[in-house]
Motif scaffolding. Structure first.
Motif, PDB file in Angstrom:
ATOM      1  N   UNK A 263       0.812  -1.217   0.000  1.00 27.91           N
ATOM      2  CA  UNK A 263       0.000   0.000   0.000  1.00 27.91           C
ATOM      3  C   UNK A 263       0.848   1.271   0.000  1.00 27.91           C
ATOM      4  N   UNK A 264       1.933   1.273   0.781  1.00 25.45           N
ATOM      5  CA  UNK A 264       2.715   2.499   0.966  1.00 25.45           C
ATOM      6  C   UNK A 264       3.914   2.573   0.020  1.00 25.45           C
ATOM      7  N   UNK A 265       4.623   1.449  -0.135  1.00 23.84           N
ATOM      8  CA  UNK A 265       5.846   1.452  -0.927  1.00 23.84           C
ATOM      9  C   UNK A 265       5.625   1.024  -2.372  1.00 23.84           C
ATOM     10  N   UNK A 266       4.472   0.402  -2.628  1.00 19.61           N
ATOM     11  CA  UNK A 266       4.213  -0.080  -3.978  1.00 19.61           C
ATOM     12  C   UNK A 266       5.038  -1.291  -4.355  1.00 19.61           C
ATOM     13  N   UNK A 267       5.512  -2.049  -3.353  1.00 19.93           N
ATOM     14  CA  UNK A 267       6.288  -3.252  -3.644  1.00 19.93           C
ATOM     15  C   UNK A 267       5.391  -4.334  -4.231  1.00 19.93           C
ATOM     16  N   UNK A 268       6.005  -5.253  -4.968  1.00 21.84           N
ATOM     17  CA  UNK A 268       5.266  -6.333  -5.619  1.00 21.84           C
ATOM     18  C   UNK A 268       5.198  -7.556  -4.710  1.00 21.84           C
ATOM     19  N   UNK A 269       4.000  -8.078  -4.546  1.00 24.98           N
ATOM     20  CA  UNK A 269       3.803  -9.290  -3.753  1.00 24.98           C
ATOM     21  C   UNK A 269       3.866 -10.479  -4.709  1.00 24.98           C
ATOM     22  N   UNK A 270       4.967 -11.247  -4.646  1.00 24.87           N
ATOM     23  CA  UNK A 270       5.163 -12.381  -5.551  1.00 24.87           C
ATOM     24  C   UNK A 270       4.439 -13.623  -5.046  1.00 24.87           C
ATOM     25  N   UNK A 271       4.369 -14.612  -5.896  1.00 29.11           N
ATOM     26  CA  UNK A 271       3.712 -15.858  -5.514  1.00 29.11           C
ATOM     27  C   UNK A 271       4.370 -16.528  -4.326  1.00 29.11           C
ATOM     28  N   UNK A 272       5.708 -16.496  -4.276  1.00 29.87           N
ATOM     29  CA  UNK A 272       6.389 -17.135  -3.151  1.00 29.87           C
ATOM     30  C   UNK A 272       6.135 -16.386  -1.843  1.00 29.87           C
ATOM     31  N   UNK A 273       5.867 -15.072  -1.923  1.00 37.21           N
ATOM     32  CA  UNK A 273       5.488 -14.329  -0.720  1.00 37.21           C
ATOM     33  C   UNK A 273       4.150 -14.834  -0.187  1.00 37.21           C
ATOM     34  N   UNK A 274       3.194 -15.036  -1.092  1.00 35.95           N
ATOM     35  CA  UNK A 274       1.871 -15.524  -0.677  1.00 35.95           C
ATOM     36  C   UNK A 274       1.976 -16.918  -0.070  1.00 35.95           C
ATOM     37  N   UNK A 275       2.808 -17.774  -0.675  1.00 37.95           N
ATOM     38  CA  UNK A 275       3.002 -19.110  -0.116  1.00 37.95           C
ATOM     39  C   UNK A 275       3.648 -19.033   1.260  1.00 37.95           C
ATOM     40  N   UNK A 276       4.642 -18.153   1.394  1.00 40.04           N
ATOM     41  CA  UNK A 276       5.316 -17.989   2.689  1.00 40.04           C
ATOM     42  C   UNK A 276       4.348 -17.498   3.749  1.00 40.04           C
TER      43      UNK A 276
END
Length: 295
Positions: A263-276
């Motif tokens: 929301x604040x930094x605009x970083x990308x949430x990758x698939x491995x982040x969701x799995x983690x």
């Protein structure tokens, strides 16, 4: 309701999730060791008017246990945050917050090795799920990099910081019996003293970056919320339900941190982040269920 340990620890981890965001916003606007020094300088100044009378009343104990208090503050406050802020110059806020969820595993292992603290099968399963989530994050979704120890510098620094803070959590059992105001102020002063040589070394290496407006704003946030409020709430939470169960709530840091980073930094949430994150959420649910059964 606000005094319930679960509420205290949930707020703690929300502010800690914001700490990584502030550290990322500070990157390039103030050097990490100077940020650490500014953070604890502000924290001590803000806390002093409310804490000095308590420190005066507790002074005999403070003087007797000064070394213990200094080591707790230097390691848990200064060394951890110096590692975190430096790591954020090389890796993402999402990675840093997810990697912090390995703290319960460190606490579990140290408590078992040093004090033979009992655990349940649910807790072990929860810790293992957490470990998988952290491994996925640190390897950026490619677990084979762990076999070659090919880690991003920032991820490696953050994992070192996690080891330091997990050790601090276990060592809190040796904290002297002081008022919470005296405790947090003494630890903050210790953190300030310990931060000075780090800042001087950074200056000697020519790496000091004086803060601009954004850097100062980030430093103020870290001083008020993660430093003063969150650390106070965390100590009270540990006192209420013990280090093993309290440290499980660190697993909420990546959830808050990932949301804030997007929301604040605009970083990308990758698939491995969701799995983690899925492993982390499953881990905290299993381990906390086991913690309640163990009480």
């Amino acid at each position: 309701m606000l005094a319930h340990p679960y509420t205290l620890l949930a707020l703690t981890t929300l502010f800690w999730g914001g700490n990584a965001i502030a550290g990322k916003l500070a990157a390039g606007h103030v050097s990490p060791m100077l940020l650490t020094l500014i953070r604890w300088t502000f924290a001590c100044l803000f806390m002093a008017p409310f804490a000095l009378s308590h420190v005066k009343a507790d002074w005999p104990v403070v003087r007797e246990r000064f070394v213990t208090l200094f080591l707790l503050g230097a390691c848990g406050f200064t060394l951890f945050n110096a590692s975190l802020y430096t790591a954020l110059n090389y890796t993402t806020a999402i990675n840093v917050t997810i990697e912090q969820s390995s703290m319960p595993l460190i606490v579990f292992v140290l408590n078992f090795l040093l004090f033979r603290t009992g655990v349940t099968a649910f807790q072990v399963a929860g810790f293992l799920l957490t470990f998988v989530g952290v491994a996925l994050t640190a390897s950026h979704g490619d677990l084979t990099t762990l076999l070659t120890l090919s880690l991003n510098r920032g991820d490696a620094l953050m994992l070192f910081g996690v080891l330091v803070y997990g050790t601090y959590t276990v060592a809190l059992r040796y904290k002297p019996n002081l008022s919470w105001q005296s405790t947090i102020f003494c630890l903050s002063v210790a953190a300030l003293i310990a931060a000075i040589p780090f800042a001087l070394a950074e200056y000697a290496l020519g790496a000091t970056n004086l803060p601009d407006a954004q850097g100062l704003t980030a430093a103020l946030y870290t001083a008020i919320f993660p430093a003063l409020i969150a650390q106070s709430l965390y100590i009270k939470g540990v006192e209420a339900i013990g280090p093993n169960r309290a440290n499980l709530f660190v697993n909420l840091v990546p959830i808050y941190g990932a949301i804030l980073a997007v929301l604040i930094l605009g970083e990308t949430l990758h698939g491995y982040h969701l799995a983690a994150l899925a492993f982390v959420i499953g881990g905290i649910l299993l381990a906390e269920r086991g913690g309640r059964r163990a009480v």
